[in-house]
Design an enzyme around this catalytic site. Structure first.
Site, mmCIF file in Angstrom:
data_model
loop_
_atom_site.group_PDB
_atom_site.id
_atom_site.type_symbol
_atom_site.label_atom_id
_atom_site.label_comp_id
_atom_site.label_asym_id
_atom_site.label_seq_id
_atom_site.Cartn_x
_atom_site.Cartn_y
_atom_site.Cartn_z
ATOM 1 N N GLY A 112 13.560 28.546 77.910
ATOM 2 C CA GLY A 112 12.136 29.319 77.065
ATOM 3 C C GLY A 112 10.949 28.624 77.022
ATOM 4 O O GLY A 112 10.991 27.357 76.462
ATOM 5 N N ASN A 159 18.828 21.808 75.124
ATOM 6 C CA ASN A 159 20.236 20.889 75.382
ATOM 7 C C ASN A 159 20.754 21.169 76.850
ATOM 8 O O ASN A 159 21.424 20.152 77.256
ATOM 9 C CB ASN A 159 21.279 21.172 74.248
ATOM 10 N N ILE A 198 12.366 26.258 70.639
ATOM 11 C CA ILE A 198 11.939 26.971 69.102
ATOM 12 C C ILE A 198 13.169 27.065 68.399
ATOM 13 O O ILE A 198 13.006 27.351 67.193
ATOM 14 C CB ILE A 198 11.387 28.342 69.528
ATOM 15 N N ASP A 199 14.570 26.775 68.853
ATOM 16 C CA ASP A 199 15.794 27.198 68.087
ATOM 17 C C ASP A 199 15.876 25.774 67.070
ATOM 18 O O ASP A 199 16.732 25.853 66.215
ATOM 19 C CB ASP A 199 16.887 27.111 68.943
ATOM 20 N N GLY A 229 17.349 33.317 67.766
ATOM 21 C CA GLY A 229 18.117 32.019 67.318
ATOM 22 C C GLY A 229 19.585 32.575 67.226
ATOM 23 O O GLY A 229 20.260 32.914 66.424
ATOM 24 N N TYR A 263 9.275 38.253 72.168
ATOM 25 C CA TYR A 263 8.875 37.237 72.653
ATOM 26 C C TYR A 263 7.514 36.659 72.038
ATOM 27 O O TYR A 263 6.855 35.760 72.250
ATOM 28 C CB TYR A 263 8.515 37.475 74.440
#
Lengths: 404, 404
Positions: B13, B108, B137-138, B181, B295
């Protein structure tokens, strides 16, 4: 003998700059020697009938300046739309508190309230000066070049689509962004100002000023998707069929989504979801995403047009000056005088009250799914300074080694 | 003999600052005399297997700086998660183009790709330096104090809730804001930084780190609503019951909303709508509104943390420095060294790859619906300078005349 009492109220949906108008009224009113008290009604007309007033003469000018820069209605707002009986109640309270100047900041409903109260006061021979101060993100007040609150919301929408377009270019698919505006498409049209490069989105813009057809919509999306491999779409929450039935209601019924079949257009993601479902099932496109901008677009803190701030302050200040030095009630209006400059006029209340402006034909492209350059020229100066700009890498392709 | 070829790619993302890392890699790499070409892969690993490269040595440094300030992935991204076979394909292309340094910017999944390719190169005896550059962003990369992209998204969420709270105070009711999230609640928890005054919202925060119960939720909302006359709620899209079933799936099934019963959590307003429906029907509260930030929260142009920008640039720059002057592959990590200062380390790929960090218990209040001061202290410096602040009028009530 004069009581020297002023009352100010805020009505309808909050905006990013409505407190600028409040500060404009309060600070300008406190400057006049004849004014002894400036009251604020809590939660609009509801606070008037409840006699729920705050004394803004006891607020520091420093804090008023800080509040002016804070979005949403600092006095609180209301969705009450007073009828004649309600206006009688308001008038009774104004009279009991010896209010001599009433300023109501709001949209066309608020201007209609001011009109009725002005007429009541005249009938009763009570000396009340009533001024309507414009505010609405919908930009739907007639006889105004534009309305305070709209430019900042438009800036949010333009920035949101600029970002959504970049996101969509990075991970291609179809993106639907639903924007507020039940009857007037100005805010949805502002999405066009998020475009920079020729192939940028939004590629399609659907306004309530044009009849919406789901078949036409799907064929538009298909064409853009085939051309660009992606498609960014701006949709007004108010889109409707030729009979005026909102598409939200129509699509929800067709799909038997009863729970969505109500007339609440805002505060729900249903329209975006339903349109996405149509695109997925009818066009067999896999990556389809929908966002509903919702309340973010009107109250986001930190996305505001400095032009909007200045003008919202000035309409409040001018309202007091018209009241003090003029001889009639009215509605303050913004008039464009140059590229880009404005002046303010006091219009008769009946000229503005209860009427709804929609986008002029000259602002809508013949295709019905885009805006014209006239609209771009109209909107750009309102968005203010420091508008963020998007850049992209230039393509310098590397020859393949393995081929394929 | 060295080919002097570098390849950089962006995955997953987009974020508001991922192009800072790209610019950091390109500008630093171009500074080294041994480097003759810097290639960028179009749409991540997908672009590698397709040999779809742009030569970034032919891009101006000025435009790179402008692109760095533009959100979303300028090279394009992909959702592909390479398995071993896919990694073999990648390695084949890297070898064919004589790539000697591979930089992959992502979360990850991207770090796991780098790990596999690094192992393949070692097995084949091919001299390839592979560095993973963090982005998400997580904020869910282990062994990192935080990850680039998270601070700007967190700033958007904090600003959005600051505005939503003001809007809700003006027109009281219940407001539900759904935040991205799936497993980690950091971004949802950032909503807490939108609070200023003691009675400000968000009053309730629901994180994926805690089991969600609809009964508990409704009783929480009822209690806040009775106390404040309003309620602002931050909800993670990833909330789930004790069995791990997402609430979106559970609620949609219970209400027979089949169309929403899929596992796509983002890009749909369904969870907010379903929670609002529960509040309306079970608690009989009339004004209930839901927004799904979608978004906007990851790609909005013009809401960015300057701290995040700087760090995202530095992880890109450091990645090149680790590659040039270090002797091993790895993943660049941000380590906090003071209040507030950071340094960068190169971690073994296996330490980061494919693992998911969730919010530490010390960051979640005992109630399970709020954050701790430790979290506020952790997050505030990341949000950067110039965070907008909300102000309110002070109450100076005017005595009633008519009573009531």
């Amino acid at each position: 003998m004069s009581s020297g009492k002023v009352l100010v109220a805020q009505g309808g949906g909050p905006t990013a700059v409505i407190n600028q108008s409040l500060a404009g009224v309060v600070l300008e009113a406190r400057r006049h020697h004849g004014i002894q008290r400036v009251y604020g009604a809590r939660h609009g007309v509801r606070g008037i009938v409840n006699e729920d007033f705050w004394d803004l003469t006891q607020e520091t000018s420093h804090n008023l300046e800080m509040v002016a820069n804070t979005p949403s209605s600092a006095l609180g707002s209301t969705r009450d739309k007073p009828d004649l009986k309600y206006c009688h109640e308001i008038f009774k309270v104004l009279r009991a508190h010896q209010i001599e100047h009433f300023f109501n900041i709001g949209g066309n409903d608020s201007s209609d309230t001011v009109r009725i109260i002005s007429e009541e006061a005249a009938k009763a021979g009570y000396p009340l000066r009533c001024i309507h101060i414009p505010k609405t993100i919908d930009n739907d007040l007639v006889s105004n070049d534009h309305t305070p609150g709209f430019p900042s919301a438009a800036r949010f929408v333009a920035q949101a689509f600029a970002g959504a377009n970049l996101d969509n270019a990075s991970l291609p698919g179809v993106y639907v962004g639903v924007v507020m505006g039940r009857h007037a498409g100005f805010l949805t049209a502002a999405a066009a100002l998020g475009k920079k490069f020729p192939d940028d989105g939004p590629h399609l813009i659907y306004l309530p000023e044009r009849v919406f057809s789901i078949e036409r919509f799907l064929s538009d999306v298909k064409a853009v998707y085939e051309r660009h491999g992606r498609c960014v779409i701006a949709v007004s929450e108010g889109i409707h069929d030729e009979s005026g039935t909102p598409m939200l209601v129509k699509l929800a019924k067709a799909l038997e989504h009863d729970a969505h079949g109500n007339v609440q257009l805002s505060g729900s993601g249903a329209l975006a979801d339903l349109l996405c479902e149509e695109i997925k099932t009818q066009l067999k496109i896999k990556r389809v995403r929908g966002d509903t901008f919702g309340y973010l677009q009107r109250s986001f803190i930190g996305c505001v047009s400095d032009v909007d701030q200045r003008e919202a302050r000035e309409v409040g200040e001018k309202a007091v000056q018209f009241a003090m030095w003029g001889s009639r009630d009215g509605s303050v209006a913004i008039k464009r005088t140059g590229y880009y400059s404005v002046d303010y006029e006091l219009l008769p209340l009946a000229e503005v009250a209860g009427k709804t402006r929609v986008m002029e034909d000259e602002f809508i492209a013949a295709s019905g799914t885009d805006v014209t350059d006239a609209f771009r020229l109209y909107l750009r100066p309102l968005l203010g300074s420091g508008l963020p700009d998007a850049f992209r890498l230039r393509a310098h392709s590397v020859p393949k080694v393995l081929g394929g």
